[in-house]
Design a protein around this motif. Sequence first.
Motif, short mmCIF file in Angstrom:
data_model
loop_
_atom_site.label_atom_id
_atom_site.label_comp_id
_atom_site.label_asym_id
_atom_site.label_seq_id
_atom_site.Cartn_x
_atom_site.Cartn_y
_atom_site.Cartn_z
N UNK A 31 -20.29 5.84 50.04
CA UNK A 31 -19.08 5.62 49.24
C UNK A 31 -19.44 5.19 47.83
N UNK A 32 -20.45 4.34 47.68
CA UNK A 32 -20.83 3.84 46.35
C UNK A 32 -21.23 5.00 45.45
N UNK A 33 -21.96 5.96 46.01
CA UNK A 33 -22.35 7.13 45.22
C UNK A 33 -21.13 7.96 44.86
N UNK A 34 -20.22 8.11 45.81
CA UNK A 34 -19.02 8.90 45.56
C UNK A 34 -18.12 8.21 44.54
N UNK A 35 -18.06 6.89 44.60
CA UNK A 35 -17.26 6.12 43.66
C UNK A 35 -17.69 6.37 42.22
N UNK A 36 -18.98 6.55 42.01
CA UNK A 36 -19.51 6.68 40.66
C UNK A 36 -19.16 8.02 40.01
N UNK A 37 -18.92 9.03 40.80
CA UNK A 37 -18.71 10.37 40.25
C UNK A 37 -17.26 10.78 40.21
N UNK A 38 -16.98 11.93 39.61
CA UNK A 38 -15.59 12.42 39.55
C UNK A 38 -15.07 12.77 40.93
N UNK A 39 -13.77 12.56 41.11
CA UNK A 39 -13.13 12.93 42.35
C UNK A 39 -12.31 14.18 42.15
N UNK A 40 -11.17 14.25 42.83
CA UNK A 40 -10.29 15.40 42.66
C UNK A 40 -9.40 15.24 41.44
N UNK A 41 -9.01 13.97 41.12
CA UNK A 41 -8.03 13.75 40.05
C UNK A 41 -8.45 12.68 39.05
N UNK A 42 -9.51 11.93 39.36
CA UNK A 42 -9.98 10.89 38.45
C UNK A 42 -11.44 11.16 38.09
N UNK A 43 -11.83 10.82 36.87
CA UNK A 43 -13.23 10.93 36.45
C UNK A 43 -14.04 9.78 37.06
N UNK A 44 -15.37 9.88 36.93
CA UNK A 44 -16.22 8.79 37.40
C UNK A 44 -15.89 7.46 36.73
N UNK A 45 -15.80 7.42 35.39
CA UNK A 45 -15.43 6.15 34.74
C UNK A 45 -14.07 5.64 35.21
N UNK A 46 -13.12 6.52 35.44
CA UNK A 46 -11.80 6.08 35.90
C UNK A 46 -11.86 5.54 37.32
N UNK A 47 -12.67 6.16 38.17
CA UNK A 47 -12.79 5.69 39.55
C UNK A 47 -13.44 4.30 39.60
N UNK A 48 -14.46 4.10 38.77
CA UNK A 48 -15.08 2.77 38.71
C UNK A 48 -14.10 1.76 38.11
N UNK A 49 -13.28 2.20 37.16
CA UNK A 49 -12.26 1.31 36.59
C UNK A 49 -11.23 0.92 37.65
N UNK A 50 -10.86 1.86 38.52
CA UNK A 50 -9.95 1.53 39.62
C UNK A 50 -10.57 0.44 40.48
#
Length: 253
Positions: A31-50
């Motif tokens: 999950x930590x690796x997935x959190x760092x990268x882009x998802x379907x609708x949020x970028x990596x920086x946005x996911x880490x910001x969430x």
Amino acid sequence: MRAQTLDPQAVSYRQSSFPVADALTAAHSRFWRRLAGPGAWWTGPERVAIASEVRSARECDLCRRRKQSLSPYFVNGEHDRASDLPEIAVDAVHRLVTDASRLKREWLDQAVAAGLNVESYVELLGTVVALVSIDSFCLALGLPEHPLPAPLPGEPSRYRPASARLEEAWVPLVPEDNSGTPEADLWPAGRIGWVIRAMSLAPDEVRTLLDLSAVHYLEMQDVPNPGASRGHLTRPQIELVAGRVSALNSCFY
């Protein structure tokens, strides 16, 4: 003692006073690796910001006052934010973390009208659920929360399941009979619990949920089997703990 991992996107429990199964460490690291990268609708920086907002919500004064109010919708103000995410996204994270049991469909409709599309909301929800699970695990072990990963570049895939449709839920879902769809791996075709389908508009969130559930609770195919267990706890003991935690968290189920 296990050697410290050299993977900057992985987590480690080497400082734990209690033994931690390798399967747990591996699932959390995935999950930590997935959190760092882009998802379907949020970028990596946005996911880490969430993720940073998940942690900020626990100390947010507005969230505290809303939690103490007869209705959270009576209390206005600004969140103690930890990122530059849009205000509607910050509000969604904070409400999910601190007062999820009192969310209403009208609130989600207003959030969508304010610019948070339902696909983004479901991915945000999945990120919140996974991070809260892992942070709570650290708390139970008496360990500090893992440092959030450095975000990775890349654009969201914008993938939306073509089969998703609006039913009784607040957001569209992949149908129970998912055979012949790219989401066929999420569950066996046919009837499946709502709690599994709830995030199927963002299929990778379901995959993360299943991955974490397999190590924290049970493999989904084992849930209907009353004799299935994990580790040193019997199934009745597992369900007693799960039921008590659910009650404390005002879980609908």
